[in-house]
Design a protein around this motif. Sequence first.
Motif, mmCIF file in Angstrom:
data_model
loop_
_atom_site.group_PDB
_atom_site.id
_atom_site.type_symbol
_atom_site.label_atom_id
_atom_site.label_comp_id
_atom_site.label_asym_id
_atom_site.label_seq_id
_atom_site.Cartn_x
_atom_site.Cartn_y
_atom_site.Cartn_z
ATOM 1 N N SER A 50 0.821 -1.207 0.000
ATOM 2 C CA SER A 50 0.000 0.000 0.000
ATOM 3 C C SER A 50 0.857 1.260 0.000
ATOM 4 N N ALA A 51 1.984 1.216 0.695
ATOM 5 C CA ALA A 51 2.863 2.392 0.747
ATOM 6 C C ALA A 51 3.316 2.744 -0.676
ATOM 7 N N TYR A 52 3.558 1.713 -1.468
ATOM 8 C CA TYR A 52 3.924 1.924 -2.884
ATOM 9 C C TYR A 52 2.771 2.627 -3.620
ATOM 10 N N HIS A 53 1.563 2.188 -3.347
ATOM 11 C CA HIS A 53 0.419 2.855 -3.997
ATOM 12 C C HIS A 53 0.317 4.324 -3.574
ATOM 13 N N SER A 54 0.657 4.622 -2.326
ATOM 14 C CA SER A 54 0.612 6.027 -1.888
ATOM 15 C C SER A 54 1.610 6.846 -2.708
ATOM 16 N N GLY A 55 2.720 6.230 -3.058
ATOM 17 C CA GLY A 55 3.720 6.913 -3.898
ATOM 18 C C GLY A 55 3.193 7.123 -5.309
ATOM 19 N N LEU A 56 2.509 6.106 -5.840
ATOM 20 C CA LEU A 56 1.947 6.245 -7.197
ATOM 21 C C LEU A 56 0.949 7.402 -7.240
ATOM 22 N N VAL A 57 0.162 7.544 -6.174
ATOM 23 C CA VAL A 57 -0.796 8.658 -6.119
ATOM 24 C C VAL A 57 -0.021 9.980 -6.122
ATOM 25 N N VAL B 280 15.334 10.544 -2.509
ATOM 26 C CA VAL B 280 14.635 9.260 -2.417
ATOM 27 C C VAL B 280 13.665 9.347 -1.245
ATOM 28 N N VAL B 281 12.400 9.167 -1.519
ATOM 29 C CA VAL B 281 11.384 9.200 -0.469
ATOM 30 C C VAL B 281 11.031 7.748 -0.160
ATOM 31 N N ALA B 282 11.366 7.313 1.043
ATOM 32 C CA ALA B 282 11.097 5.928 1.439
ATOM 33 C C ALA B 282 9.844 5.929 2.304
ATOM 34 N N VAL B 283 8.787 5.300 1.820
ATOM 35 C CA VAL B 283 7.507 5.345 2.534
ATOM 36 C C VAL B 283 7.263 3.999 3.210
ATOM 37 N N SER B 284 7.056 4.040 4.519
ATOM 38 C CA SER B 284 6.805 2.789 5.239
ATOM 39 C C SER B 284 6.045 3.057 6.528
ATOM 40 N N GLN B 285 4.929 2.393 6.689
ATOM 41 C CA GLN B 285 4.156 2.523 7.922
ATOM 42 C C GLN B 285 5.001 2.058 9.097
#
Length: 368
Positions: free
Chosen positions: A58-65, A99-104
């Motif tokens: 899901s974090a990847y999808h937040s990046g796609l948005v 680089v934006v690393a997104v992780s809950q």
Amino acid sequence: EKGGHEYFMLKEIEEQPEALANTLRGHFDNGRIILDEQRLSDQDLRDVDKVFVIACGSAYHSGLVAKYAIEHWTRLPVEVELASEFRYRDPVLDRDTLVVAVSQSGETADTLEAVRHAREQKARVLAVCNTNGAQIPRESDAVLYTHAGPEIGVASTKAFLAQIAANYLVGLALAQARGTKYPDEVAREFAELEAMPAAVQKVLSTVDQVKALGRQIADSKAVLFLGRHVGFPVALEGALKLKELAYMHAEGFAAGELKHGPIALIEEGLPVVVVMPSPKGRAVLHAKLVSNISEIQARGARTIVIAEEGDETVRPFADELVEIPAVPTLLQPLVSTVPLQVLAAEIARSRGYDVDKPRNLAKSVTVE
Ligand code: M6R
């Protein structure tokens, strides 16, 4: 503890307005966007010439948005990549790459290794994380915390919405540093974000309708999800929720790809969830989707349409219409995702599955 709900996920879905408000709080002061643990100077941000978002699930999808918004606001190229792919590639990075690393959790093994891979090549790393002091923020140059609060359900809900908001703050911070947006424009975008908790609260009034719909389609073999523009990653997220919770075949597609293959899957009674863009936003996107829906409906699909309230053009093509509040185009994922979360949870519940603890999955994936 579950706030009177049968499962945590529904409680967490209902906490989304608060999660968003908490994530935005304190990030706009004296006319400026402010990040949290900022070890990057304004000059560093000004020098950025390329952005990568790396994450999983899901974090990847937040990046796609966020790609749509960040590119639009900053005029920087943004690539969004699965951490598990990025870490084994030879990506083109240097000290001017952000680089934006997104992780809950901040502990996902692939995302952490991707951060290390990026840092070895001198890229600057900004973590978007929901967990204080986790490993990914510890190894990053800057951090923006999502304040979604602890998420118990394995399926990400409130953390996902908070990640979108945080990624948008990163975009605005870059636009501010680069001067691609005037201060009053940044202020306006932030004010629009601040209006989103109320919009999400409003979309929660569709919960009962969507649950009833979920029960009706719980025996389907598969569900397809279609979207365009920012609605495309929302379709991917809706499909991921359904796979992980209801163990059902689900796929998200860019609506423009229909004729390149997926339309062959359409058969009598197949539920297809369509995320409609606002009719007042990009009219061309809206018109294209109306035509896509009419095509799939003509082939027998059961169309479930998530559309802006008052969108009359879409009504004749919707077997089921779920209305969401009117919000700016780039912010629509914050409302359109919510019914898809409820749909997946309720289908899973009616199939007798544990909504909070789906089989084979862990909340935090610390091994590859
Ligand atoms: O903790 P992270 O945000 O790094 O986790 C990433 C994915 O494992 C996570 O989003 C997963 O896809 C969720 N179960 C989706 O609902």
